[in-house]
Scaffold this active site. Structure first.
Site, short mmCIF file in Angstrom:
data_model
loop_
_atom_site.label_atom_id
_atom_site.label_comp_id
_atom_site.label_asym_id
_atom_site.label_seq_id
_atom_site.Cartn_x
_atom_site.Cartn_y
_atom_site.Cartn_z
N GLY A 246 13.30 37.19 -31.77
CA GLY A 246 12.63 35.80 -31.13
C GLY A 246 11.55 35.65 -32.33
O GLY A 246 10.36 35.64 -31.89
N LYS B 275 -0.39 20.69 -45.02
CA LYS B 275 -0.24 21.25 -46.07
C LYS B 275 1.44 19.69 -46.75
O LYS B 275 1.50 19.73 -46.15
CB LYS B 275 0.87 21.93 -45.94
CG LYS B 275 1.29 22.68 -47.06
CD LYS B 275 2.40 24.08 -47.65
CE LYS B 275 2.56 24.45 -49.22
NZ LYS B 275 3.22 25.31 -49.15
N VAL C 96 18.37 45.46 -27.66
CA VAL C 96 19.95 45.96 -28.23
C VAL C 96 20.26 47.45 -28.73
O VAL C 96 19.87 47.70 -29.37
CB VAL C 96 20.69 44.78 -29.19
CG1 VAL C 96 22.23 44.76 -29.71
CG2 VAL C 96 20.69 43.39 -28.29
N LEU D 70 15.17 36.19 -41.78
CA LEU D 70 15.08 37.90 -42.60
C LEU D 70 16.10 38.72 -42.91
O LEU D 70 16.12 39.37 -43.70
CB LEU D 70 13.80 38.41 -41.91
CG LEU D 70 12.59 37.78 -41.99
CD1 LEU D 70 11.75 38.36 -41.61
CD2 LEU D 70 12.22 37.16 -43.65
C1 LIG Z 1 4.15 38.89 -47.54
C2 LIG Z 1 5.24 37.25 -46.35
C3 LIG Z 1 4.80 36.75 -46.52
C4 LIG Z 1 5.75 35.04 -45.70
N1 LIG Z 1 5.02 33.53 -46.28
C5 LIG Z 1 6.50 32.50 -45.58
C6 LIG Z 1 5.47 31.52 -45.71
O1 LIG Z 1 4.73 31.30 -46.10
N2 LIG Z 1 6.37 30.53 -45.55
C7 LIG Z 1 7.53 30.31 -44.94
O2 LIG Z 1 8.63 30.04 -45.00
N3 LIG Z 1 7.73 31.93 -45.19
C8 LIG Z 1 6.86 33.14 -45.56
N4 LIG Z 1 7.75 34.17 -44.87
C9 LIG Z 1 8.47 34.29 -43.80
C10 LIG Z 1 8.79 34.38 -42.85
O3 LIG Z 1 7.72 35.42 -42.04
C11 LIG Z 1 10.35 34.56 -41.95
O4 LIG Z 1 11.28 33.58 -43.09
C12 LIG Z 1 9.72 34.03 -40.73
O5 LIG Z 1 8.54 34.34 -40.02
C13 LIG Z 1 11.26 34.52 -39.53
O6 LIG Z 1 11.19 36.07 -39.26
P1 LIG Z 1 12.78 36.59 -38.51
O7 LIG Z 1 12.55 35.77 -37.54
O8 LIG Z 1 13.92 36.49 -39.36
O9 LIG Z 1 12.16 37.76 -38.37
P2 LIG Z 1 11.11 38.48 -37.35
O10 LIG Z 1 9.69 37.78 -37.33
O11 LIG Z 1 11.18 39.78 -38.00
O12 LIG Z 1 11.20 38.38 -35.60
C14 LIG Z 1 12.45 39.40 -36.05
C15 LIG Z 1 13.00 39.31 -34.05
O13 LIG Z 1 13.97 40.61 -34.16
C16 LIG Z 1 13.82 41.08 -32.51
N5 LIG Z 1 15.20 42.68 -32.80
C17 LIG Z 1 15.07 43.14 -33.90
N6 LIG Z 1 16.32 44.57 -33.19
C18 LIG Z 1 15.84 44.14 -32.29
C19 LIG Z 1 16.73 45.07 -31.11
N7 LIG Z 1 17.30 46.13 -31.41
N8 LIG Z 1 17.78 43.97 -29.95
C20 LIG Z 1 16.66 43.04 -30.13
N9 LIG Z 1 16.04 41.78 -30.81
C21 LIG Z 1 15.50 42.54 -32.08
C22 LIG Z 1 12.68 41.49 -32.38
O14 LIG Z 1 12.11 41.64 -31.54
C23 LIG Z 1 11.89 39.95 -33.31
O15 LIG Z 1 11.96 39.08 -31.90
C24 LIG Z 1 6.96 35.22 -45.33
C25 LIG Z 1 7.17 37.13 -45.36
C26 LIG Z 1 5.87 37.78 -45.95
C27 LIG Z 1 7.08 39.60 -45.95
#
Ligand SMILES: Cc1cc2nc3c(=O)[nH]c(=O)nc-3n(C[C@H](O)[C@H](O)[C@H](O)COP(=O)(O)OP(=O)(O)OC[C@H]3O[C@@H](n4cnc5c(N)ncnc54)[C@H](O)[C@@H]3O)c2cc1C
Length: 507
Positions: A13, A77, A184, A333
């Protein structure tokens, strides 16, 4: 008969999970979409810069742009400004990568004419009005411009934590997404190796037909369960660490910057993003070339002595060998991450969600065909992102540290980029180099960075190639648009205050 795909289960999420849930649920109201989010693992909570594509995505899933501005602390932006990347010198060492295409792009030989007649004017300033709007802190639209429409192309800066909450509310209240707040703990497989269901702590086994892994860097389904490896690209892009802080404005009416500012450092760069209520600032750096202490000291020198304690993040630059394997596709990610120099991560999330939704396989048999196409498209896109980011480094004339010297070493530069740099001595980047229908960065973006970084084509050859007539008319057009827009557009803060108070016309 092959089984039908009726139930899509998304794990995670963060921004990736909710954006994907929103796109699929909005496009396919007859499908069941379930999102499982662990209460024990917080989303990463960074990622504040987006591309203009986010306007299309938000519109596609049916949110109100005004509500988005109010609830996500969002700002406009209009591109990126790069300070100190060319040689690390004084105030004149900057250039813009704006979101609008050059005036007359593809219609005239802009680069040849620029080189022949006005080589000392910065390329982006000559061909586009947008750098001038950014310098003056102008908004990209007026109070009468409808939701999601633009006078000047724009994306957003936003509060990542608030964005997730906003998307969740919309997905649950308006799009019928089923929400399971649970962790999970295990994966249950079918005989053929597909995932049958996910075991959760409180809700038992949750079955599905297609599983979308949005579990962040741990890549629970694709990486951990299936063992699909990460292709490491630290040999090309060295940065693997970041320190992030939130900094208040000096006063409630301080100007809000119209662009992300990236200021080069001795072993990385600092992002500076202006939201209505605060700035988000962070130092991205290479642990191979500096220490955490030095990186923090460099960040403090930028922010000032009152800097709050920064939050440290680490990452392994790279992307998965495959993104879609059997009945699992990774988005966000979990699919990979490369430093946020051009804020490409959320844009790749949007493209991934759109492709899964547009090409959603109706049956399990169709899934393998779609998976191959998806893997081909995204391997191509990740490679172009890596080359585009590396372009910022290979052209730098900075000599103040090994970091910049190492970045220019030929063996760290992808072969395709090395070849393109040879071709671009004699002609500008064009559709010949980037010929897919949906390129991540259009050739205009490559031109903005190339010429912003002081790369100069062979003048003799480039002006002989084509007629340069017509380009000066486009330069005049860009200057005239600049004058008109500076007169007509409010400041960023005025426009954002207007939206927060009065909303925007619906389209
Ligand atoms: C320093 C930094 C700067 C960034 N700046 C930018 C930017 O300016 N622009 C941009 O486009 N992107 C940027 N990014 C990338 C951006 O933050 C991510 O692409 C975006 O937030 C998406 O993250 P995500 O949803 O893939 O992962 P996360 O936000 O990590 O979410 C993971 C989810 O998985 C769930 N989860 C994990 N394990 C389990 C489990 N076992 N069971 C159930 N649920 C689970 C967690 O609860 C969480 O809800 C940046 C990243 C970093 C590190």
């Amino acid at each position: 008969m092959s089984s039908m795909v009726n139930h899509v289960v998304i794990v995670g999420g963060g921004s990736a999970g909710w954006l994907t849930a929103g796109v699929i649920a909005a496009d396919h109201p007859s499908l069941t979409v379930t999102l499982i989010e662990s209460p024990d693992v917080a989303p990463i909570g960074v990622g504040e810069g987006t591309w203009p594509s986010m306007r299309d995505t938000l519109h596609r899933i049916g949110v109100s742009e005004a509500a988005f501005f109010r609830e996500c602390d969002a700002a406009f932006k209009q591109g990126s400004r790069f300070n100190g990347w060319r040689h690390g010198g004084g105030a004149e060492d900057y250039y813009f990568h704006p979101f609008v295409l050059p005036q007359g792009f593809g219609e005239a030989d802009l680069v040849g004419c620029w080189q022949r007649d006005l080589p000392n004017v910065p390329f982006a300033d000559l061909v586009s009005f947008q750098p001038h709007l950014c310098v003056q802190g102008r908004a990209p639209k007026q109070p009468a411009t409808p939701e999601f429409a633009a006078v000047a192309n724009y994306g957003y800066h936003l509060d990542a934590g608030k964005f997730g909450v906003f998307l969740r509310k919309h997905c649950l209240e308006k799009l019928g997404v089923r929400y399971v707040p649970d962790h999970v703990t295990a994966v249950n497989s079918r005989e053929n190796g597909d995932i049958a269901s996910l075991q959760t702590k409180e809700h038992g086994a949750l079955e599905g037909d297609l599983f979308i892994d949005c579990t962040g860097m741990q890549s629970l389904l694709l990486g951990r369960h299936y063992g699909v490896p990460l292709l490491h690209r630290k040999d090309v892009l060295f940065n693997d660490s970041a320190l992030a802080v939130q900094v208040p404005y000096a006063s409630a009416d301080s100007p809000i910057a119209s662009q992300t500012t990236s200021t080069a450092q001795r072993a990385g760069w600092i992002w500076d993003i202006g939201l209505p209520t605060r700035r988000g600032i962070g130092h991205v750096y290479a642990s191979s070339h500096t220490t955490d202490e030095q990186a923090e000291a460099d960040l403090r020198a930028y922010v000032g002595v009152d800097m709050p304690t920064p939050r440290k993040l680490t990452f392994q630059p790279g992307y998965r060998e495959q993104f879609w394997h059997r009945n699992v596709v990774a988005i966000g990610l979990s699919a990979g991450f490369i430093e946020p120099l051009e804020a490409s991560a959320l844009a790749l999330v949007e493209m991934s969600a759109a492709m899964v939704s547009d090409d959603l396989p109706a049956t399990r048999d169709a899934m393998d065909i779609v998976a191959r196409r998806f893997n081909d498209a995204f391997t191509y896109r990740w490679e172009r992102v890596i080359e585009f980011l590396k372009l910022h480094y290979v052209l730098s004339g900075r000599t103040d540290s090994d970091y910049w010297h190492d970045n220019r070493r030929s063996e760290t530069i992808p072969a395709r980029l090395r070849e393109l740099l040879v071709l671009w001595r004699h002609r500008p980047p064009s559709r010949l180099d980037f010929n897919r229908i949906e390129e991540v960065f259009p050739s205009a973006s490559w031109q903005y960075v190339l010429y912003g970084m002081d790369f100069r084509p062979d003048r003799e050859r480039i002006t002989r190639r084509d007629s340069t007539t017509g380009a000066d008319g486009y330069f005049r057009e860009a200057a005239e648009l600049t004058r008109r827009m500076l007169r007509a557009l409010p400041s960023n803060r005025e426009m954002i205050d207007h939206i927060r108070l009065h909303g925007l016309q619906k389209i």
